[in-house]
Motif scaffolding. Structure first.
Motif, mmCIF file in Angstrom:
data_model
loop_
_atom_site.group_PDB
_atom_site.id
_atom_site.type_symbol
_atom_site.label_atom_id
_atom_site.label_comp_id
_atom_site.label_asym_id
_atom_site.label_seq_id
_atom_site.Cartn_x
_atom_site.Cartn_y
_atom_site.Cartn_z
ATOM 1 N N LEU A 140 0.676 -1.652 0.022
ATOM 2 C CA LEU A 140 0.121 0.095 -0.087
ATOM 3 C C LEU A 140 1.121 1.110 -0.036
ATOM 4 N N ASP A 141 0.439 2.369 -0.378
ATOM 5 C CA ASP A 141 1.038 3.935 -0.495
ATOM 6 C C ASP A 141 0.212 4.129 0.857
ATOM 7 N N ALA A 142 -0.979 4.277 0.885
ATOM 8 C CA ALA A 142 -1.512 4.770 1.990
ATOM 9 C C ALA A 142 -1.338 4.039 3.002
ATOM 10 N N PRO A 143 -1.885 4.476 4.089
ATOM 11 C CA PRO A 143 -1.671 4.025 5.463
ATOM 12 C C PRO A 143 -2.672 2.994 5.153
ATOM 13 N N LEU A 144 -2.648 2.096 5.972
ATOM 14 C CA LEU A 144 -2.660 0.877 6.287
ATOM 15 C C LEU A 144 -3.446 0.710 7.894
ATOM 16 N N PHE A 145 -5.219 1.524 8.092
ATOM 17 C CA PHE A 145 -5.781 2.120 8.931
ATOM 18 C C PHE A 145 -6.052 1.339 10.464
ATOM 19 N N ALA A 146 -6.823 -0.354 9.810
ATOM 20 C CA ALA A 146 -7.751 -1.214 10.500
ATOM 21 C C ALA A 146 -7.183 -2.056 10.706
ATOM 22 N N ASN A 147 -7.533 -3.750 11.243
ATOM 23 C CA ASN A 147 -7.976 -4.650 10.578
ATOM 24 C C ASN A 147 -8.469 -5.074 11.791
ATOM 25 N N GLN A 148 -10.092 -5.653 11.615
ATOM 26 C CA GLN A 148 -11.271 -5.387 11.664
ATOM 27 C C GLN A 148 -10.829 -7.066 12.118
ATOM 28 N N VAL A 149 -10.972 -8.275 13.884
ATOM 29 C CA VAL A 149 -10.778 -9.509 13.188
ATOM 30 C C VAL A 149 -12.005 -9.245 15.048
ATOM 31 N N GLU A 150 -11.945 -11.307 15.297
ATOM 32 C CA GLU A 150 -13.692 -11.519 15.830
ATOM 33 C C GLU A 150 -12.586 -10.895 17.486
ATOM 34 N N MET A 151 -13.066 -10.826 18.208
ATOM 35 C CA MET A 151 -12.141 -10.855 19.771
ATOM 36 C C MET A 151 -13.281 -10.391 20.519
ATOM 37 N N HIS A 152 -12.662 -10.702 21.447
ATOM 38 C CA HIS A 152 -13.588 -10.782 23.081
ATOM 39 C C HIS A 152 -13.158 -11.573 24.019
ATOM 40 N N ALA A 164 -0.563 -5.106 16.012
ATOM 41 C CA ALA A 164 -1.158 -3.572 15.917
ATOM 42 C C ALA A 164 -0.185 -2.574 16.836
ATOM 43 N N ALA A 165 0.196 -2.619 18.418
ATOM 44 C CA ALA A 165 0.928 -1.481 18.498
ATOM 45 C C ALA A 165 2.460 -1.492 18.219
ATOM 46 N N GLU A 166 2.818 -2.285 17.957
ATOM 47 C CA GLU A 166 4.132 -2.546 16.811
ATOM 48 C C GLU A 166 4.219 -1.825 15.799
ATOM 49 N N HIS A 167 2.970 -1.852 15.205
ATOM 50 C CA HIS A 167 3.015 -1.620 13.802
ATOM 51 C C HIS A 167 2.030 -0.150 13.139
ATOM 52 N N ASP A 168 1.609 -0.226 14.113
ATOM 53 C CA ASP A 168 0.609 1.721 14.424
ATOM 54 C C ASP A 168 -0.658 1.568 13.553
ATOM 55 N N TYR A 169 -1.529 0.035 13.534
ATOM 56 C CA TYR A 169 -2.824 0.623 12.803
ATOM 57 C C TYR A 169 -3.905 0.404 14.441
ATOM 58 N N GLU A 170 -5.248 -0.053 14.187
ATOM 59 C CA GLU A 170 -6.218 0.473 14.494
ATOM 60 C C GLU A 170 -6.820 -1.000 14.917
ATOM 61 N N LEU A 171 -6.913 -2.303 15.978
ATOM 62 C CA LEU A 171 -8.164 -3.270 15.499
ATOM 63 C C LEU A 171 -9.107 -2.636 15.709
ATOM 64 N N TRP A 206 -14.027 -3.950 28.883
ATOM 65 C CA TRP A 206 -12.567 -4.448 28.474
ATOM 66 C C TRP A 206 -11.906 -4.372 27.585
ATOM 67 N N LEU A 207 -12.139 -4.762 25.524
ATOM 68 C CA LEU A 207 -11.984 -4.368 24.730
ATOM 69 C C LEU A 207 -11.951 -2.652 25.041
ATOM 70 N N ASN A 208 -12.155 -2.221 25.263
ATOM 71 C CA ASN A 208 -12.009 -0.519 25.582
ATOM 72 C C ASN A 208 -10.139 -0.607 25.928
ATOM 73 N N GLU A 209 -10.651 -0.907 27.391
ATOM 74 C CA GLU A 209 -9.431 -0.940 28.547
ATOM 75 C C GLU A 209 -7.818 -1.732 27.092
ATOM 76 N N LYS A 210 -8.136 -2.537 26.621
ATOM 77 C CA LYS A 210 -7.341 -3.085 25.501
ATOM 78 C C LYS A 210 -6.854 -1.763 23.875
ATOM 79 N N GLY A 211 -7.260 -0.887 23.797
ATOM 80 C CA GLY A 211 -7.430 0.066 23.042
ATOM 81 C C GLY A 211 -7.995 -0.625 21.376
#
Length: 263
Positions: A140-152, A164-171, A206-211
């Motif tokens: 990508l030339d554009a920044p990768l903004f987010a990865n949407q995954v199942e999480m709970h 995500a924290a290392e590469h600076d994108y949102e989960l 809990w998810l919010n606390e994990k960012g």
């Protein structure tokens, strides 16, 4: 991107879907998530149009389905999504899965073009493992903004959170209530009882606390309001640790075309 959004998966009855979107927006939600595969982009658009909320205040996301990931199909179906949603651009467009017609160079090149044209404001991926994400970032030339995954709490995605924290994108977490399984967890219900809250609110907090941004599906006003109330819930470190210590693992979404790493 607001940290709590309205998910619309399986909300495919047109009037009910439009009403839930309108209700959520009027209640204060500012993030709505849909997808081509959900078959409800037109209803989501109707709900956005009906709400007394300026379009520029709404973070709107949709996803390109697996069969539409050839470059020309990305362009044509995204135009169709914009028409159905009744908008000039979406705030985030995801590749729904690294599957089907997905070809990294061609698919992501088309998303770059849509980004440059102003038809999408951010590029995202969904259900990508770390190696898929890194490949996408290289292309990508554009920044990768987010990865949407199942999480709970039963699928905490530690590796992806670290990545995500290392590469600076949102989960972004779909199925953040584990399709209702959170209500059967003694840990979550005990914590909820201590706060006069619901297990759903505990999971979302809990998810919010994990960012992590959560997009729980809700159709009725009561459920939409219950999820919204999670923004006022605070959990202490001991409660977060109790949830982290849940050792039950349960992936709810695991199609045959999912990444091999899930097997």
């Amino acid at each position: 991107m607001p940290m709590l959004g309205l998910g619309t998966w399986q909300n495919d009855e047109a009037d009910a879907c439009a009403n839930s979107v309108e209700t959520a927006l009027e209640m204060g939600y500012r993030h709505v998530d849909t997808a081509q595969a959900y078959g409800n982009e037109d209803a989501v658009g109707d709900g956005i149009a009906a709400a007394d909320v300026p379009r520029e205040d709404i973070f709107l996301a949709t996803k390109v389905w697996n069969s539409n990931l050839a470059a020309e199909d990305v362009h044509s179906t995204t135009e169709g999504s914009l028409d159905d949603l009744g908008v000039d651009a979406v705030d985030l467009l995801y590749v729904h899965w690294p599957a089907g017609a997905y070809d990294p160079e061609a698919t992501l090149g088309a998303l770059d073009e849509l980004y440059d044209q102003g038809k999408i404001h951010n590029v995202g991926v969904s259900n990508f493992e770390p190696h898929h994400v890194e490949e996408a970032m290289e292309i990508l030339d554009a920044p990768l903004f987010a990865n949407q995954v199942e999480m709970h709490p039963f699928l905490p995605q530690e590796e992806l959170r670290e990545h995500a924290a290392e590469h600076d994108y949102e989960l972004v977490a779909y199925s953040p209530l584990a399709r209702g399984a959170v209500f059967d967890s003694d840990v979550l219900t005990d914590i909820a009882d201590d706060h006069d809250a619901s297990a759903a609110q505990v999971s979302l907090t809990w998810l919010n606390e994990k960012g992590v941004t959560a997009i729980p599906k809700a159709t009725g006003r009561d459920h939409i309001a219950d999820n919204w109330a999670s923004l006022d819930l605070e959990l202490d470190d001991a409660e977060i640790d109790r949830i982290d210590d849940i050792d039950h693992r349960d992936r709810k979404v695991d199609p045959d075309f999912g990444p091999d790493a899930w097997d």
